[in-house]
Design a protein around this motif. Sequence first.
Motif, mmCIF file in Angstrom:
data_model
loop_
_atom_site.group_PDB
_atom_site.id
_atom_site.type_symbol
_atom_site.label_atom_id
_atom_site.label_comp_id
_atom_site.label_asym_id
_atom_site.label_seq_id
_atom_site.Cartn_x
_atom_site.Cartn_y
_atom_site.Cartn_z
ATOM 1 N N MET A 123 0.920 -1.074 0.103
ATOM 2 C CA MET A 123 -0.054 -0.136 -0.054
ATOM 3 C C MET A 123 0.775 1.203 0.082
ATOM 4 S SD MET A 123 -2.882 1.062 2.816
ATOM 5 C CE MET A 123 -4.524 1.777 2.380
ATOM 6 N N GLY A 124 0.529 2.131 -0.922
ATOM 7 C CA GLY A 124 1.486 3.274 -0.674
ATOM 8 C C GLY A 124 1.102 4.421 -1.860
ATOM 9 N N PHE A 125 2.021 5.226 -2.123
ATOM 10 C CA PHE A 125 1.851 6.364 -3.306
ATOM 11 C C PHE A 125 2.952 6.321 -4.063
ATOM 12 C CE2 PHE A 125 -2.155 8.082 -1.596
ATOM 13 C CZ PHE A 125 -2.119 8.157 -0.275
ATOM 14 N N ALA A 126 2.706 6.363 -5.253
ATOM 15 C CA ALA A 126 3.666 6.354 -6.319
ATOM 16 C C ALA A 126 4.486 7.417 -6.262
ATOM 17 C CB ALA A 126 3.330 6.115 -7.778
ATOM 18 N N ASP A 127 4.091 8.713 -5.893
ATOM 19 C CA ASP A 127 4.528 10.126 -5.974
ATOM 20 C C ASP A 127 4.216 10.885 -4.957
ATOM 21 O OD1 ASP A 127 4.706 12.753 -8.721
ATOM 22 O OD2 ASP A 127 5.471 12.566 -6.571
ATOM 23 N N TRP A 128 5.067 11.153 -4.012
ATOM 24 C CA TRP A 128 4.589 11.818 -2.900
ATOM 25 C C TRP A 128 4.497 13.450 -3.086
ATOM 26 C CZ3 TRP A 128 3.884 10.728 2.685
ATOM 27 C CH2 TRP A 128 3.770 9.450 2.876
ATOM 28 N N SER A 129 4.581 13.968 -4.338
ATOM 29 C CA SER A 129 4.678 15.252 -4.491
ATOM 30 C C SER A 129 3.237 15.970 -5.113
ATOM 31 C CB SER A 129 5.660 15.726 -5.490
ATOM 32 O OG SER A 129 5.373 15.015 -6.782
ATOM 33 N N ARG A 130 2.151 14.778 -5.291
ATOM 34 C CA ARG A 130 0.985 15.147 -5.604
ATOM 35 C C ARG A 130 -0.156 14.603 -4.748
ATOM 36 N NH1 ARG A 130 1.267 10.940 -9.515
ATOM 37 N NH2 ARG A 130 -0.914 10.694 -9.249
ATOM 38 N N THR A 131 -0.932 15.330 -4.640
ATOM 39 C CA THR A 131 -2.298 15.355 -3.542
ATOM 40 C C THR A 131 -2.894 14.160 -4.058
ATOM 41 O OG1 THR A 131 -2.262 17.401 -3.009
ATOM 42 C CG2 THR A 131 -4.196 16.191 -2.601
ATOM 43 N N GLN A 132 -2.899 13.222 -3.222
ATOM 44 C CA GLN A 132 -3.869 11.726 -3.637
ATOM 45 C C GLN A 132 -4.351 11.204 -2.410
ATOM 46 O OE1 GLN A 132 -0.887 9.452 -5.471
ATOM 47 N NE2 GLN A 132 0.522 10.900 -5.089
ATOM 48 N N ALA A 133 -5.474 10.431 -2.625
ATOM 49 C CA ALA A 133 -6.018 9.722 -1.691
ATOM 50 C C ALA A 133 -6.265 8.279 -2.022
ATOM 51 C CB ALA A 133 -7.542 10.324 -1.334
ATOM 52 N N ARG A 134 -6.524 7.330 -1.037
ATOM 53 C CA ARG A 134 -6.481 6.055 -1.194
ATOM 54 C C ARG A 134 -7.331 5.305 -0.155
ATOM 55 N NH1 ARG A 134 -1.825 2.424 -3.071
ATOM 56 N NH2 ARG A 134 -3.481 1.009 -3.208
ATOM 57 N N ARG A 135 -8.047 4.470 -0.554
ATOM 58 C CA ARG A 135 -9.025 3.839 0.451
ATOM 59 C C ARG A 135 -8.660 2.203 0.294
ATOM 60 N NH1 ARG A 135 -14.963 4.912 0.031
ATOM 61 N NH2 ARG A 135 -14.477 6.651 1.221
ATOM 62 N N MET A 136 -8.440 1.459 1.177
ATOM 63 C CA MET A 136 -8.228 0.141 1.136
ATOM 64 C C MET A 136 -8.880 -0.701 2.386
ATOM 65 S SD MET A 136 -4.622 -0.875 -0.734
ATOM 66 C CE MET A 136 -4.762 -2.576 -0.466
ATOM 67 N N HIS A 137 -10.046 -1.380 2.238
ATOM 68 C CA HIS A 137 -10.709 -1.925 3.288
ATOM 69 C C HIS A 137 -10.951 -0.946 4.291
ATOM 70 C CE1 HIS A 137 -9.271 -5.718 1.782
ATOM 71 N NE2 HIS A 137 -8.191 -5.435 1.669
ATOM 72 N N ASP A 138 -10.472 -0.976 5.565
ATOM 73 C CA ASP A 138 -10.980 -0.075 6.616
ATOM 74 C C ASP A 138 -10.016 1.109 6.673
ATOM 75 O OD1 ASP A 138 -9.826 -0.868 9.642
ATOM 76 O OD2 ASP A 138 -8.897 -1.264 8.042
ATOM 77 N N VAL A 139 -9.259 1.338 5.818
ATOM 78 C CA VAL A 139 -8.015 2.398 5.747
ATOM 79 C C VAL A 139 -8.444 3.466 5.007
ATOM 80 C CG1 VAL A 139 -5.641 2.765 5.958
ATOM 81 C CG2 VAL A 139 -6.428 0.607 6.852
ATOM 82 N N GLU A 140 -8.114 4.676 5.105
ATOM 83 C CA GLU A 140 -8.235 5.784 4.059
ATOM 84 C C GLU A 140 -6.952 6.587 4.506
ATOM 85 O OE1 GLU A 140 -12.868 6.606 4.450
ATOM 86 O OE2 GLU A 140 -11.807 7.675 2.913
ATOM 87 N N MET A 141 -6.358 7.136 3.449
ATOM 88 C CA MET A 141 -5.077 7.895 3.270
ATOM 89 C C MET A 141 -5.576 9.196 2.505
ATOM 90 S SD MET A 141 -2.041 5.139 3.194
ATOM 91 C CE MET A 141 -2.287 4.631 1.452
#
Lengths: 338, 152
Positions: free
Chosen positions: A76-94
């Motif tokens: 689980m992660g983000f490919a690019d930390w310089s862009r604003t992003q959101a992800r949701r997996m199961h009971d986790v939201e980022m």
Amino acid sequence: MSARQSLDRAGSREHRITLAGRTVCLRFAGEALEPVLWPALAHHVSAPEAGPALELLVWDSDSTGIEPPPAPWEGMGFADWSRTQARRMHDVEMHLCGHGTFSLLMRQSATASYWVRSAADVPPWDRAAPFRSLLGMWAEQHGAMLVHGAAIGNGDGALLLTAPGGSGKSTAAVASLLHGLCFLGEDYVLVEPGEPPCVHNLYGTAKLDDAAMARLFVDGMPPGATLDPGPDPVAYDHHKTILLLGETHRAQLARSLDVRAILVPFLSPSRETSVTPLGAAAVLRALAPTTLLQLPGSGPHSLAMLAAIAASVPGHALALGRDPGAVVSALQRLLEGS
Amino acid sequence: MVTGRFQINTPFVASQVIDGEVILINFDSGAYYSACRSGARVLALIEAGQSVEQIVEWLARSHGAARETVEREIGEFIAELEGEALIVAAENVAGAELPPTATATTPFEAPRLEKFDDLKDILLLDPIHDGGQPAWPGRKGGDPGGSQGRGD
């Protein structure tokens, strides 16, 4: 080591507040972030020592030496930390903000983390409305929506003002406060659907641009405390003054009020203030996009909640004239007639 | 002619009916849309799982309109919805029973979609990404600050 374990080892300061009827426990590790992120929430009355509905861990790595929160899932992660992003997996939201803050909500454990590399990296909007993403995602889980809007009122109820930035709602909200009305928010509030809906205060701050400051205050100078926007606010947005209303007008900050009407403000071409009825569809068109397009985790369920709110109280278009006093008078008449 | 069944392009699009109007939000583009009257009716039939052919047949009978006219207008409307990524082709969708047609009281009105893109600049979020290479702070290609992080 988990984030909580790290904060336990490093030591933290704790504040318990009540938001929309639920206890939120904020734990600040170190001394760098508390003066930056606590003032906007400091007006809330301390909640009892009951088990919190949400534990929010707050830290920066530079001053505490505590690493960012560990990845809850392998892969689980983000490919690019310089862009604003959101992800949701199961009971986790980022929610990763491209300006360098990271918010993580673990629903099942009712734990959230807010991390930033350095306190200097906290953008001005996070200082005025801290943990907005986290609180928005958490509140929706419990039946309340984080709404992009202002709310003012009196003992009989509240008016919810919703429109995109630049519509004049912030000026109208602060003008109402200065004329003696209760204040529940200038930019973001929590709203629970119901008959009628209920609006809850989140933040004790208001952000005003220079033109609004000139219109509302003598010499454009705030009469009381303001919040430091950070080392380089212009890099984020045009300059705004962050008023710390929780210190200067605490008695007028209402905790919760029933919503009597929803107003969609706009700057009047004729410079005169007027109010005209507005259907629920037009209210939702004003309310939903400006709220949901800024809120991580938004979806069909979010839109349905806002539709329920829009359909349950009268709506009005509010043409804002140049005179703040006339605006407040119009708002007071609406409250009296509701 | 456009054929087949379609569905709202969730989770990238949310739609809501209120006061007879359908409001759609495209979270990818930041645009939002409104469809009233016949447009709202067509969207409701799409969401109910009706095929384009069924929608055309029902509307033509309900309004006493020429099938060719209805077919052309509905086809253009659906193509526009598809072009805006508001709907996608649906598979394995069982359509609900169509409402009974009544004697036409109003002439057929071509469906229209109104688009608003004044808020696209406030769209803060990139489209939700699934999968991809994990990049947590401290791992290679992750945090620009370069600290050493540890995952579970």
